[in-house]
Structures are given as C-alpha cells and as structure tokens.
Design a protein around this motif. Structure first.
Motif, PDB file in Angstrom:
ATOM      1  N   SER A  87      -7.327  11.468  -1.556  1.00 41.97           N
ATOM      2  CA  SER A  87      -7.604  11.382  -0.122  1.00 41.97           C
ATOM      3  C   SER A  87      -6.537  12.136   0.654  1.00 41.97           C
ATOM      4  CB  SER A  87      -7.625   9.918   0.328  1.00 41.97           C
ATOM      5  OG  SER A  87      -6.369   9.318   0.095  1.00 41.97           O
TER       6      SER A  87
ATOM      7  N   TRP B 290       0.954   5.660  -0.805  1.00 40.73           N
ATOM      8  CA  TRP B 290       0.193   6.903  -0.912  1.00 40.73           C
ATOM      9  C   TRP B 290       1.049   7.870  -1.714  1.00 40.73           C
ATOM     10  CZ3 TRP B 290       0.456  12.055   0.837  1.00 40.73           C
ATOM     11  CH2 TRP B 290      -0.745  12.761   0.761  1.00 40.73           C
TER      12      TRP B 290
ATOM     13  N   ASN C 117      -8.837   3.668  -4.121  1.00 42.86           N
ATOM     14  CA  ASN C 117      -9.841   2.732  -3.594  1.00 42.86           C
ATOM     15  C   ASN C 117     -10.734   2.109  -4.654  1.00 42.86           C
ATOM     16  OD1 ASN C 117      -8.995   2.893  -0.884  1.00 42.86           O
ATOM     17  ND2 ASN C 117     -10.048   4.841  -0.683  1.00 42.86           N
ATOM     18  N   GLU C 118     -10.308   2.125  -5.905  1.00 43.02           N
ATOM     19  CA  GLU C 118     -11.065   1.506  -6.993  1.00 43.02           C
ATOM     20  C   GLU C 118     -10.216   0.451  -7.682  1.00 43.02           C
ATOM     21  OE1 GLU C 118     -14.293   1.937  -7.931  1.00 43.02           O
ATOM     22  OE2 GLU C 118     -14.504   3.266  -6.202  1.00 43.02           O
TER      23      GLU C 118
ATOM     24  N   THR D 298      -4.096   6.831  -3.274  1.00 42.26           N
ATOM     25  CA  THR D 298      -3.677   5.531  -2.773  1.00 42.26           C
ATOM     26  C   THR D 298      -3.427   4.585  -3.943  1.00 42.26           C
ATOM     27  OG1 THR D 298      -5.965   4.781  -2.551  1.00 42.26           O
ATOM     28  CG2 THR D 298      -4.920   5.752  -0.596  1.00 42.26           C
TER      29      THR D 298
ATOM     30  N   ARG E 131      -5.313  -1.487  -7.231  1.00 44.14           N
ATOM     31  CA  ARG E 131      -6.382  -0.575  -6.794  1.00 44.14           C
ATOM     32  C   ARG E 131      -5.777   0.817  -6.737  1.00 44.14           C
ATOM     33  NH1 ARG E 131     -11.014  -2.565  -4.456  1.00 44.14           N
ATOM     34  NH2 ARG E 131     -11.268  -0.679  -3.245  1.00 44.14           N
TER      35      ARG E 131
ATOM     36  N   GLU F  32      -2.624   0.357  -4.312  1.00 48.26           N
ATOM     37  CA  GLU F  32      -2.450  -0.954  -3.693  1.00 48.26           C
ATOM     38  C   GLU F  32      -2.095  -1.951  -4.780  1.00 48.26           C
ATOM     39  OE1 GLU F  32      -5.584  -2.312  -1.087  1.00 48.26           O
ATOM     40  OE2 GLU F  32      -6.098  -0.236  -0.607  1.00 48.26           O
TER      41      GLU F  32
ATOM     42  N   LYS G 187       0.846  -1.198   0.000  1.00 49.87           N
ATOM     43  CA  LYS G 187       0.000   0.000   0.000  1.00 49.87           C
ATOM     44  C   LYS G 187       0.877   1.242   0.000  1.00 49.87           C
ATOM     45  CE  LYS G 187      -3.659  -2.434   2.388  1.00 49.87           C
ATOM     46  NZ  LYS G 187      -4.541  -2.504   3.536  1.00 49.87           N
TER      47      LYS G 187
END
Length: 138
Positions: free
Chosen positions: A98, A16, A63-64, A111, A60, A113, A14
């Motif tokens: 975000s 950012w 968050n998609e 973000t 991702r 991932e 993960k």
C-alpha cells in the motif's frame, strides 16, 4: 533504542514497513515485494508466565490475518538465557502492498499490525514486547 510492550488492553500496534525498491502500484501482491518479517522481543529475564510470541499475538500483514501456521520460531540465531527471542512471519498470499499516504501516492510498503490476544498476559507476569522488526525486500 525503543521497545514496545503490550497487554491485551493495549490495542494494536500498527507499523508501515517501506519497500526500498521501485513499485508503481499500491495494490499489488505483497509476496512479490517482501520475503518475510522478523519480530524479536526484548532480551530481559522474565518469569514463566511471560508472553509467548507464538501463541499470545494476533498478526495482520498487508491487511490480511496471518495464520498461526505461518509463524515460526527462529532457532539458533537470537537467544537470551537459552530462550529463542525471534519469530518469522510468512507473507500471506492475499496480503497487498500500500501507499503510506493515499493523498501523496508515493512510497509503497507493507502494513503490520500486532495485537496481544493471550488472556493471561499481564505487566506483572511479563508483557509482550517487540524490540526489533526486520523485513526483507525482494
């Protein structure tokens, strides 16, 4: 210099990615702030069973889920032993920027991932790797 290696049991990496301009909200469409993300793997000589970034990763962004059709191999820019080592990830239409910390509410970003999903990926055959992450702010 740091590179990240992963196999299916590694879990998600993960990250950012900070936006370098000014933004007042942490819930805006990401495509208004970011053009694309580039991931490059390490330039190591490995075998035929090594990780394939196009088929062995689940991504991702904001968050998609990133559909496979939104991932493309970058040709002619970064290669090692005639193997193209970078992919381009389009920003999903529903992805949102975000705040890095909801408590501080300063500094927005995106973000990312990355999970290894290829069932045949292993350390012995050649784990998936990420050596560079590049993003373009709009």
């Amino acid at each position: 210099k740091t590179a990240y290696y992963g196999i299916p049991s590694s879990g998600a990496l993960k990250l950012w990615l900070p936006y370098e301009g000014s933004a007042k909200t942490g819930d805006a469409p990401a495509f208004n702030y970011f053009n694309a993300i580039i991931l490059c793997e390490v330039n190591e000589k490995r075998g035929d069973g090594e990780c394939n970034m196009m088929s062995d990763l689940a991504l991702r962004v904001g968050n998609e889920v990133v559909p496979k059709s939104s991932v493309s191999r970058i040709k002619g820019v970064a290669s090692y032993l005639k193997k193209e080592i970078c992919i381009r990830i389009d920003i999903p239409g529903e992805a949102k920027i975000s705040f890095k910390s909801e408590e501080q509410m300063k500094g927005v970003g995106l973000t990312l991932e990355v999970s290894v999903t290829g069932p045949g990926v292993s350390r012995e055959k050649g784990a998936c790797s990420i050596s560079h992450v590049i993003w373009e702010n709009l």
